[in-house]
Design an enzyme around this catalytic site. Sequence first.
Site, mmCIF file in Angstrom:
data_model
loop_
_atom_site.group_PDB
_atom_site.id
_atom_site.type_symbol
_atom_site.label_atom_id
_atom_site.label_comp_id
_atom_site.label_asym_id
_atom_site.label_seq_id
_atom_site.Cartn_x
_atom_site.Cartn_y
_atom_site.Cartn_z
ATOM 1 N N GLY A 278 0.332 5.988 5.072
ATOM 2 C CA GLY A 278 0.493 7.416 4.770
ATOM 3 C C GLY A 278 -0.836 8.142 4.706
ATOM 4 O O GLY A 278 -1.014 9.230 5.266
ATOM 5 N N ARG A 279 -1.816 7.533 4.045
ATOM 6 C CA ARG A 279 -3.113 8.205 3.870
ATOM 7 C C ARG A 279 -3.965 8.159 5.130
ATOM 8 O O ARG A 279 -5.090 8.671 5.142
ATOM 9 C CB ARG A 279 -3.849 7.593 2.674
ATOM 10 C CG ARG A 279 -3.994 6.081 2.713
ATOM 11 C CD ARG A 279 -4.384 5.525 1.352
ATOM 12 N NE ARG A 279 -4.446 4.065 1.317
ATOM 13 C CZ ARG A 279 -3.424 3.260 1.056
ATOM 14 N NH1 ARG A 279 -2.229 3.768 0.845
ATOM 15 N NH2 ARG A 279 -3.586 1.957 1.017
ATOM 16 N N GLU A 364 -6.487 5.091 -3.300
ATOM 17 C CA GLU A 364 -5.240 4.355 -3.068
ATOM 18 C C GLU A 364 -5.550 3.110 -2.229
ATOM 19 O O GLU A 364 -4.870 2.090 -2.343
ATOM 20 C CB GLU A 364 -4.198 5.253 -2.372
ATOM 21 C CG GLU A 364 -2.764 4.780 -2.563
ATOM 22 C CD GLU A 364 -1.718 5.790 -2.091
ATOM 23 O OE1 GLU A 364 -1.550 5.944 -0.868
ATOM 24 O OE2 GLU A 364 -1.056 6.403 -2.938
ATOM 25 N N LYS A 519 7.060 5.249 -10.326
ATOM 26 C CA LYS A 519 8.232 5.800 -9.630
ATOM 27 C C LYS A 519 9.514 5.214 -10.217
ATOM 28 O O LYS A 519 10.483 5.923 -10.481
ATOM 29 C CB LYS A 519 8.202 5.422 -8.139
ATOM 30 C CG LYS A 519 7.201 6.148 -7.310
ATOM 31 C CD LYS A 519 7.421 5.750 -5.838
ATOM 32 C CE LYS A 519 6.243 6.114 -4.975
ATOM 33 N NZ LYS A 519 6.338 5.588 -3.613
HETATM 34 O O1 F6P Z 1 3.594 6.820 -3.566
HETATM 35 C C1 F6P Z 1 2.477 6.770 -2.767
HETATM 36 C C2 F6P Z 1 2.854 7.044 -1.360
HETATM 37 O O2 F6P Z 1 3.591 5.992 -0.863
HETATM 38 C C3 F6P Z 1 1.639 7.313 -0.493
HETATM 39 O O3 F6P Z 1 1.051 6.168 -0.029
HETATM 40 C C4 F6P Z 1 2.231 8.160 0.560
HETATM 41 O O4 F6P Z 1 1.259 8.846 1.285
HETATM 42 C C5 F6P Z 1 3.102 9.074 -0.274
HETATM 43 O O5 F6P Z 1 3.635 8.229 -1.264
HETATM 44 C C6 F6P Z 1 4.214 9.776 0.442
HETATM 45 O O6 F6P Z 1 5.078 8.884 1.048
HETATM 46 P P1 F6P Z 1 6.094 9.347 2.160
HETATM 47 O O7 F6P Z 1 5.304 9.897 3.306
HETATM 48 O O8 F6P Z 1 6.865 8.127 2.522
HETATM 49 O O9 F6P Z 1 6.986 10.413 1.566
#
Ligand code: F6P
Length: 556
Positions: A278-279, A364, A519
Amino acid sequence: MTADVTTTAAWATLSKLHDSFAPDLRGAFAADPDRATTLTRTAGDLHVDLSKNFLDADVLEALVALADEVGLAERRAAMYAGERINVTENRSVLHTALRRPRTDSLVVDGVDVVVDVHEVLDKVYAFANKVRSGEWKGVTGKPITTVINIGIGGSDLGPVMVYEALKPYKQAGLECRFISNIDPSDVFEKTVDADPETTLFIVASKTFTTLETLTNAKMARWWLLDALKRAGAVDGSDAQDAEAIAKHFVAVSTALDRVAEFGIDPANAFGFWDWVGGRYSVDSAVGTAVAVAIGPDNFADFLAGMNAMDVHFAETPWAQNVPALMGLLNVWYVNFFGAESHAVLPYAQYLHRFAAYLQQLTMESNGKGVRADGTPVTTATGEIFWGEPGTNGQHAFYQLIHQGTRLIPADFIAVATPAHGIRCDGADVHELFLANFLAQTKALAFGKTADEVRAEGVAEALVPAKVFKGNRPTTSIMAPALTPSVVGQLIALYEHITFVQGVVWGIDSFDQWGVELGKALANQIAPAITGDAAALAAQDASTQGLIAYYQAHRAR
Ligand code: F6P
């Protein structure tokens, strides 16, 4: 078992060097008039002056030896080739494939991922062109003027940061907004003055399971349909609602089945792959809002900039390799000088979200307490990244960097040509700005001695308070201008710096298990807040007390 970096010969050498290292940047510059030249490197368009760091020939040699001993070249090759180096998620790590030119080929598990990447990019670009030209119309036939990206973490921070950084390249009449926080105030503020007939939402979520994003997307869907109905644009029938959603919602995700479940036509969805963290995803379809705003040609330049840095990182010997050197220097400061945080200070207002973006990228990735094989780390990992654009930071927290008791290595970033060359009272304001950039790095490195303070006629009692010890290490990064390519180069630079540190520490820089517990607990606690007695009873006393306070004070 993951190799323990602290047992390497290079680590022992660094340790020894540290024991006898008395930082003296004044002395180092006085002794070597060529120091600035000797310790300046080039990567793509970036001119990187490392000379104000705690670096000499011996340290440089030991850092390069460390890179060799931890197998940095092999790890880099494994990442670029698509080996599953994200071991705890059993995934390849291929963000570098996202910016490979169309003419490249990279076959992973029997699939040429470069072909896939360009297929999606073509789809994103076609969509961007339709929105930009006005061919894409809302349900009432009006062209789109406002694009609202809904996402969080990597599905938000990258797009926001790059959109802000490249605002001068944005098409006039098109605006992007970004909703990330599940605080309903975020949706409220971003929609309150939006025109539903000309607003298009991009729901960006790698997993399409993220509570914040799905909740925000539902609120946005409700806002859109309600506002359109009140305006008489739709009659509230399922058919017209579906048509409105098709014209005002697109999605970006690796989970296209969940996109369809949400009610967005998969034809209006842009995919990516589980090998993009994601990052690390702003250069995938996650950057669709940016592509719409700045256009496909500029987005392609942005990707080309990232690729230029990838090539530099892949092909340059360590002693000249900017991401490697910056990553190794960070290790030197964290593990031998006890530095806990790292400031990133762009002297470019358009980079005002860069530090926020870097916080996810670096923290992260490298905020880990176990190594890739599950054994505890053997040394400190991670760094707290933070920053603000200069000169704002100067009038806020630089005091602590200059005269506080902590060592805070800092990266200063500036460009030669500003987006707006405005003059005031006959002065080029950008030059005043740059004077501050140069002054700060100079003051941090060389400080001001007690004798220099006295020579200014300062009363003896005030001398200690006015002394600057100096020897605050900084790296100065300059680029010709903040172009799409340069922004891409900066992002890839920090991605690779992060990677280098992760390799040295033996950690998996590509998982993020540390975000999961919160979460899961939020899901357990939510019913306790809404009145489920059993869920409340299951909470600890502090949580119960806080919920009781909430219930007593919530105005409805
Ligand atoms: O909770 C952290 C995370 O998994 C990040 O690594 C990621 O960028 C973000 O949540 C958003 O996740 P998604 O793009 O799956 O909604």
